[in-house]
Design a protein around this motif. Structure first.
Motif, PDB file in Angstrom:
ATOM      1  N   ALA A   1       0.840  -1.209   0.000  1.00  0.00           N
ATOM      2  CA  ALA A   1       0.000   0.000   0.000  1.00  0.00           C
ATOM      3  C   ALA A   1       0.868   1.250   0.000  1.00  0.00           C
ATOM      4  O   ALA A   1       0.542   2.249  -0.672  1.00  0.00           O
ATOM      5  N   ASN A   2       1.969   1.220   0.745  1.00  0.00           N
ATOM      6  CA  ASN A   2       2.855   2.390   0.760  1.00  0.00           C
ATOM      7  C   ASN A   2       3.501   2.590  -0.610  1.00  0.00           C
ATOM      8  O   ASN A   2       3.616   3.717  -1.097  1.00  0.00           O
ATOM      9  N   ALA A   3       3.935   1.473  -1.214  1.00  0.00           N
ATOM     10  CA  ALA A   3       4.541   1.558  -2.549  1.00  0.00           C
ATOM     11  C   ALA A   3       3.524   2.110  -3.545  1.00  0.00           C
ATOM     12  O   ALA A   3       3.831   3.005  -4.355  1.00  0.00           O
ATOM     13  N   MET A   4       2.302   1.606  -3.459  1.00  0.00           N
ATOM     14  CA  MET A   4       1.266   2.035  -4.399  1.00  0.00           C
ATOM     15  C   MET A   4       0.942   3.526  -4.224  1.00  0.00           C
ATOM     16  O   MET A   4       0.692   4.230  -5.203  1.00  0.00           O
ATOM     17  N   THR A   5       0.997   4.011  -2.986  1.00  0.00           N
ATOM     18  CA  THR A   5       0.695   5.431  -2.743  1.00  0.00           C
ATOM     19  C   THR A   5       1.755   6.337  -3.366  1.00  0.00           C
ATOM     20  O   THR A   5       1.435   7.368  -3.975  1.00  0.00           O
TER      21      THR A   5
ATOM     22  N   GLY B   1      15.599  -4.579   5.230  1.00  0.00           N
ATOM     23  CA  GLY B   1      14.637  -3.494   5.056  1.00  0.00           C
ATOM     24  C   GLY B   1      14.426  -3.155   3.597  1.00  0.00           C
ATOM     25  O   GLY B   1      15.051  -3.732   2.696  1.00  0.00           O
ATOM     26  N   TRP B   2      13.496  -2.241   3.383  1.00  0.00           N
ATOM     27  CA  TRP B   2      13.299  -1.665   2.062  1.00  0.00           C
ATOM     28  C   TRP B   2      13.424  -0.157   2.172  1.00  0.00           C
ATOM     29  O   TRP B   2      13.061   0.442   3.191  1.00  0.00           O
ATOM     30  N   ARG B   3      13.939   0.456   1.096  1.00  0.00           N
ATOM     31  CA  ARG B   3      13.921   1.914   0.958  1.00  0.00           C
ATOM     32  C   ARG B   3      13.469   2.225  -0.461  1.00  0.00           C
ATOM     33  O   ARG B   3      13.463   1.336  -1.328  1.00  0.00           O
ATOM     34  N   LEU B   4      13.115   3.484  -0.686  1.00  0.00           N
ATOM     35  CA  LEU B   4      12.682   3.879  -2.026  1.00  0.00           C
ATOM     36  C   LEU B   4      13.851   3.785  -3.004  1.00  0.00           C
ATOM     37  O   LEU B   4      14.994   4.098  -2.649  1.00  0.00           O
ATOM     38  N   THR B   5      13.580   3.353  -4.215  1.00  0.00           N
ATOM     39  CA  THR B   5      14.626   3.294  -5.237  1.00  0.00           C
ATOM     40  C   THR B   5      14.979   4.717  -5.695  1.00  0.00           C
ATOM     41  O   THR B   5      14.225   5.676  -5.421  1.00  0.00           O
ATOM     42  N   ASP B   6      16.065   4.820  -6.427  1.00  0.00           N
ATOM     43  CA  ASP B   6      16.476   6.143  -6.929  1.00  0.00           C
ATOM     44  C   ASP B   6      15.361   6.798  -7.742  1.00  0.00           C
ATOM     45  O   ASP B   6      15.172   8.012  -7.684  1.00  0.00           O
ATOM     46  N   ALA B   7      14.618   5.984  -8.487  1.00  0.00           N
ATOM     47  CA  ALA B   7      13.561   6.532  -9.339  1.00  0.00           C
ATOM     48  C   ALA B   7      12.485   7.253  -8.523  1.00  0.00           C
ATOM     49  O   ALA B   7      11.775   8.118  -9.040  1.00  0.00           O
TER      50      ALA B   7
ATOM     51  N   GLU C   1       8.920  -2.477  -7.828  1.00  0.00           N
ATOM     52  CA  GLU C   1       9.088  -1.274  -8.658  1.00  0.00           C
ATOM     53  C   GLU C   1       9.502  -0.062  -7.823  1.00  0.00           C
ATOM     54  O   GLU C   1      10.275   0.775  -8.280  1.00  0.00           O
ATOM     55  N   VAL C   2       8.980   0.011  -6.598  1.00  0.00           N
ATOM     56  CA  VAL C   2       9.153   1.239  -5.812  1.00  0.00           C
ATOM     57  C   VAL C   2      10.275   1.130  -4.771  1.00  0.00           C
ATOM     58  O   VAL C   2      10.948   2.116  -4.472  1.00  0.00           O
ATOM     59  N   PHE C   3      10.473  -0.077  -4.227  1.00  0.00           N
ATOM     60  CA  PHE C   3      11.455  -0.239  -3.145  1.00  0.00           C
ATOM     61  C   PHE C   3      12.644  -1.075  -3.602  1.00  0.00           C
ATOM     62  O   PHE C   3      12.544  -1.879  -4.537  1.00  0.00           O
ATOM     63  N   GLU C   4      13.745  -0.912  -2.860  1.00  0.00           N
ATOM     64  CA  GLU C   4      14.900  -1.793  -3.030  1.00  0.00           C
ATOM     65  C   GLU C   4      15.360  -2.241  -1.641  1.00  0.00           C
ATOM     66  O   GLU C   4      15.135  -1.532  -0.649  1.00  0.00           O
ATOM     67  N   VAL C   5      16.002  -3.399  -1.609  1.00  0.00           N
ATOM     68  CA  VAL C   5      16.435  -3.961  -0.328  1.00  0.00           C
ATOM     69  C   VAL C   5      17.595  -3.148   0.224  1.00  0.00           C
ATOM     70  O   VAL C   5      18.479  -2.712  -0.505  1.00  0.00           O
ATOM     71  N   THR C   6      17.571  -2.944   1.549  1.00  0.00           N
ATOM     72  CA  THR C   6      18.647  -2.211   2.227  1.00  0.00           C
ATOM     73  C   THR C   6      18.867  -2.825   3.612  1.00  0.00           C
ATOM     74  O   THR C   6      18.005  -3.554   4.118  1.00  0.00           O
ATOM     75  N   ASP C   7      20.018  -2.537   4.206  1.00  0.00           N
ATOM     76  CA  ASP C   7      20.219  -2.930   5.603  1.00  0.00           C
ATOM     77  C   ASP C   7      19.290  -2.080   6.469  1.00  0.00           C
ATOM     78  O   ASP C   7      19.017  -0.929   6.137  1.00  0.00           O
ATOM     79  N   ARG C   8      18.815  -2.622   7.559  1.00  0.00           N
ATOM     80  CA  ARG C   8      17.890  -1.849   8.404  1.00  0.00           C
ATOM     81  C   ARG C   8      18.190  -2.128   9.887  1.00  0.00           C
ATOM     82  O   ARG C   8      18.401  -3.294  10.270  1.00  0.00           O
TER      83      ARG C   8
ATOM     84  N   HIS D   1      10.626   0.278   6.449  1.00  0.00           N
ATOM     85  CA  HIS D   1      10.076  -1.068   6.232  1.00  0.00           C
ATOM     86  C   HIS D   1      11.083  -2.149   6.602  1.00  0.00           C
ATOM     87  O   HIS D   1      12.296  -1.971   6.422  1.00  0.00           O
ATOM     88  N   VAL D   2      10.559  -3.253   7.116  1.00  0.00           N
ATOM     89  CA  VAL D   2      11.408  -4.389   7.495  1.00  0.00           C
ATOM     90  C   VAL D   2      10.873  -5.666   6.865  1.00  0.00           C
ATOM     91  O   VAL D   2       9.679  -5.749   6.516  1.00  0.00           O
ATOM     92  N   ARG D   3      11.773  -6.654   6.727  1.00  0.00           N
ATOM     93  CA  ARG D   3      11.432  -7.916   6.061  1.00  0.00           C
ATOM     94  C   ARG D   3      11.668  -9.085   7.011  1.00  0.00           C
ATOM     95  O   ARG D   3      12.644  -9.093   7.777  1.00  0.00           O
ATOM     96  N   VAL D   4      10.784 -10.060   6.958  1.00  0.00           N
ATOM     97  CA  VAL D   4      10.850 -11.177   7.909  1.00  0.00           C
ATOM     98  C   VAL D   4      12.003 -12.155   7.646  1.00  0.00           C
ATOM     99  O   VAL D   4      12.724 -12.509   8.586  1.00  0.00           O
ATOM    100  N   PRO D   5      12.232 -12.638   6.401  1.00  0.00           N
ATOM    101  CA  PRO D   5      13.230 -13.701   6.247  1.00  0.00           C
ATOM    102  C   PRO D   5      14.628 -13.354   6.779  1.00  0.00           C
ATOM    103  O   PRO D   5      15.242 -14.186   7.461  1.00  0.00           O
ATOM    104  N   PRO D   6      15.152 -12.122   6.535  1.00  0.00           N
ATOM    105  CA  PRO D   6      16.462 -11.822   7.129  1.00  0.00           C
ATOM    106  C   PRO D   6      16.433 -11.826   8.664  1.00  0.00           C
ATOM    107  O   PRO D   6      17.441 -12.139   9.304  1.00  0.00           O
ATOM    108  N   ALA D   7      15.284 -11.488   9.247  1.00  0.00           N
ATOM    109  CA  ALA D   7      15.187 -11.521  10.713  1.00  0.00           C
ATOM    110  C   ALA D   7      15.249 -12.961  11.211  1.00  0.00           C
ATOM    111  O   ALA D   7      15.893 -13.257  12.227  1.00  0.00           O
TER     112      ALA D   7
END
Ligand code: SF4
Length: 380
Positions: free
Chosen positions: A146-150, A284-290, A265-272, A168-174
């Motif tokens: 929903a955040n990406a879509m917004t 985590g995810w952060r916004l891509t350069d685009a 399309e909107v996010f890329e993986v990052t350390d968090r 944003h955070v992701r479960v598998p790396p945790a």
């Protein structure tokens, strides 16, 4: 109520419990990843109905709880600016930062608004083109689409006064970090069903194989959780470590392809950084350069902040499953939902809040023999 009562049926629950009791022959410790599952377990007393030898370790899957303190402080700084309307889900308003919370910012005149969707925040941005509108985009894989879509929609509509403060955070790396921690006692996971409904199960077989742990995708109603536990103890007793989907009414192995495409399309993986835990690589995810122009951290150039965590709060140990909330000396005394010292007492998914709601009259939990000291190495 149909669909709710169906998954609360006491006779079916009894049958599942009987099966679990008949299956278990030795001690097992499994982690429910999601804070929503923790609340359901504590609210329904499921942990108290299990064999004494089955321990449920409460995991770090509460998005409000793991949002790093530095990000909360950045939110507080941005929300204090006179040209900003700061929008957030209600849970975040009482989360303590280093010196205050969003409620305090609001009481001092900050324009802090509770919204129910990031699209509400986008609507506010359209109504107030002369103000900067920031949405606090936190959460796991569940809230990311929903955040990406917004943000996608903001760009499509040419709305330039909207931005996202992303944590944003992701479960598998945790899960990986939990299994790698030197003090890990977790032998199996009840994976979060709603996360898998978005992302599917493809990320889990490799983890199950590498760490020899069963991973059972589990829902949130009492029968869902009992069925997840039943399947988990069966695997443990048989020496198996597979991914098993015990929540097929919501989870497809391939997840939700449209939601996954939007995230990609909107996010890329990052350390968090995870509050109380430490930095977990690729978690985590952060916004891509685009989409960088919609990144509130980038737009407001919030400098690195000096953070100050309460020294009394042991939420990092709670989130790593090293202690139960009522092992903390501040639990229910100096720390309550009205006067929280840590985020785990604030959030509707926080383990400390769950114990306060349903267990605060109980005696403190017996110390776990293998629980290390507070100085234990962080997961990340
Ligand atoms: S009870 Fe309060 S002080 Fe103790 S760990 Fe939980 S949030 Fe922190």
């Amino acid at each position: 109520m149909k669909y709710v009562d169906d998954f609360n049926d006491p006779q079916l629950a009894r049958r599942l419990l009987d099966d679990i009791h008949a299956t278990v022959t030795r001690p097992w410790a499994m982690m429910e990843v999601c804070g929503g599952q923790t609340h359901s377990i504590i609210r329904h007393g499921i942990d108290q109905l299990l064999p004494d030898t089955v321990e449920l370790i409460h995991g770090p899957g509460c998005p409000v709880c793991v949002t790093p303190l530095e990000m909360i402080d950045k939110a507080l700084e941005i929300a204090s600016r006179p040209d900003v309307i700061f929008c957030s889900f209600g849970d975040m308003l009482r989360v303590p930062g280093s010196s205050q919370d969003l409620f305090r910012v609001k009481s001092r005149g900050g324009d802090v608004r509770v919204v129910y969707s990031p699209l509400d925040a986008l609507g506010i941005a359209r109504k107030h083109p002369d103000r900067q509108v920031v949405f606090f985009g936190i959460g796991f894989e569940t809230t990311a689409p929903a955040n990406a879509m917004t943000v996608h929609e903001a760009r499509r509509l040419g709305i330039r006064n909207f931005s996202l403060l992303v944590s944003h955070v992701r479960v598998p790396p945790a899960i990986e970090a939990i299994m790698r921690a030197p003090h890990c006692r977790v032998q199996a996971f009840l994976a979060a069903g709603h996360v898998c409904s978005v992302m599917g199960t493809a990320e889990y077989p490799e983890l199950a194989e590498r760490y020899k742990v069963p991973i059972v995708v589990t829902g949130f109603e009492p029968l869902d959780i009992l069925e997840g536990i039943r399947r988990t103890v069966r695997q443990l007793e048989h020496g198996e470590h597979r991914v098993d989907n015990a929540y097929p009414r919501a989870v497809q192995p391939g997840g939700n392809p449209a939601a996954m495409r939007m995230i990609e399309e909107v996010f890329e993986v990052t350390d968090r950084a995870w509050r109380g835990i430490g930095t977990i690589p690729g978690s985590g995810w952060r916004l891509t350069d685009a989409f960088r122009e919609y990144d509130a951290e980038h737009r407001f150039e919030v400098a690195a902040l000096r953070t100050c965590e309460s020294s009394a709060c042991r939420s990092g140990e709670v989130l790593q499953g090293l202690i139960k909330p009522n092992d903390c000396a501040a639990f229910g005394t100096t720390c309550t939902p009205r006067t929280p010292l840590g985020a785990t007492m604030v959030s509707s998914e926080g383990a400390c809040a769950a114990y306060y709601l349903y267990r605060r009259l109980d005696a403190p939990a017996a110390p776990m023999p293998s629980a290390p000291s507070k100085e234990a190495a962080p997961l990340g």
